[in-house]
Design an enzyme around this catalytic site. Sequence first.
Site, mmCIF file in Angstrom:
data_model
loop_
_atom_site.group_PDB
_atom_site.id
_atom_site.type_symbol
_atom_site.label_atom_id
_atom_site.label_comp_id
_atom_site.label_asym_id
_atom_site.label_seq_id
_atom_site.Cartn_x
_atom_site.Cartn_y
_atom_site.Cartn_z
ATOM 1 N N GLY A 97 44.900 41.893 43.190
ATOM 2 C CA GLY A 97 44.591 41.769 41.762
ATOM 3 C C GLY A 97 45.726 41.184 40.926
ATOM 4 O O GLY A 97 45.616 41.086 39.706
ATOM 5 N N VAL B 142 50.133 37.245 37.824
ATOM 6 C CA VAL B 142 51.470 36.708 37.553
ATOM 7 C C VAL B 142 52.410 37.260 38.633
ATOM 8 O O VAL B 142 52.525 38.488 38.803
ATOM 9 C CB VAL B 142 51.955 37.099 36.145
ATOM 10 C CG1 VAL B 142 53.367 36.578 35.909
ATOM 11 C CG2 VAL B 142 50.997 36.556 35.075
ATOM 12 N N HIS C 295 55.343 43.612 37.991
ATOM 13 C CA HIS C 295 55.214 44.241 36.679
ATOM 14 C C HIS C 295 54.336 45.470 36.754
ATOM 15 O O HIS C 295 53.443 45.561 37.591
ATOM 16 C CB HIS C 295 54.661 43.254 35.636
ATOM 17 C CG HIS C 295 53.398 42.575 36.054
ATOM 18 N ND1 HIS C 295 53.383 41.485 36.899
ATOM 19 C CD2 HIS C 295 52.097 42.846 35.765
ATOM 20 C CE1 HIS C 295 52.130 41.097 37.096
ATOM 21 N NE2 HIS C 295 51.336 41.911 36.428
#
Length: 152
Positions: free
Chosen positions: A106, A109, A113
């Site tokens: 999923g 970027v 993070h």
Amino acid sequence: MTATKDVENTMPSYDPNNIFAKILRGELPAHKVHEDDKAFAFLDIMPRAPGHTLVIPKAPARTFLDIDPDDLAHLIKVTQMIARAAVKVFDADGLTIQQFNEAAGGQVVFHLHVHVMPRKNGVPLKPPASVKEDPTILSDQALRLAAALKGK
Ligand code: 5GP
């Protein structure tokens, strides 16, 4: 005999041209909430809930798999700090913390993070990356979060 899988040669390597690397280098703007020598936190431009914050390491880690464990420990400490401030500022009833790895997991970027999303009873999350928030709203929220982190 089956060879042990090695993260370093089974996963793609870090791409320094990803969006969050550009934010860290100051090449793209961000609504900053917190910064220290090893971590950076800023608001998601397409929040799934008011106050949706992204917490990232400064080290060039692609996923949960390739970050140095000490940097990961620091990232988690900062995530908890942000989470506590976000619950106060957004008067949250709960909190969703998410972290995705690789496209199959999923991730969109490719700089590690952690998502911190304050939640209200009965209010569903918006779909991922659905609506760009008004920058003036994000500025105000970032200021309020930063102030709460400084105990103001
Ligand atoms: P992922 O699926 O990789 O965990 O989530 C990436 C997140 O980055 C998404 O929630 C998306 O809204 C957010 N995002 C994408 N581009 C930008 C950007 O340029 N700035 C900020 N602040 N967030 C972004």
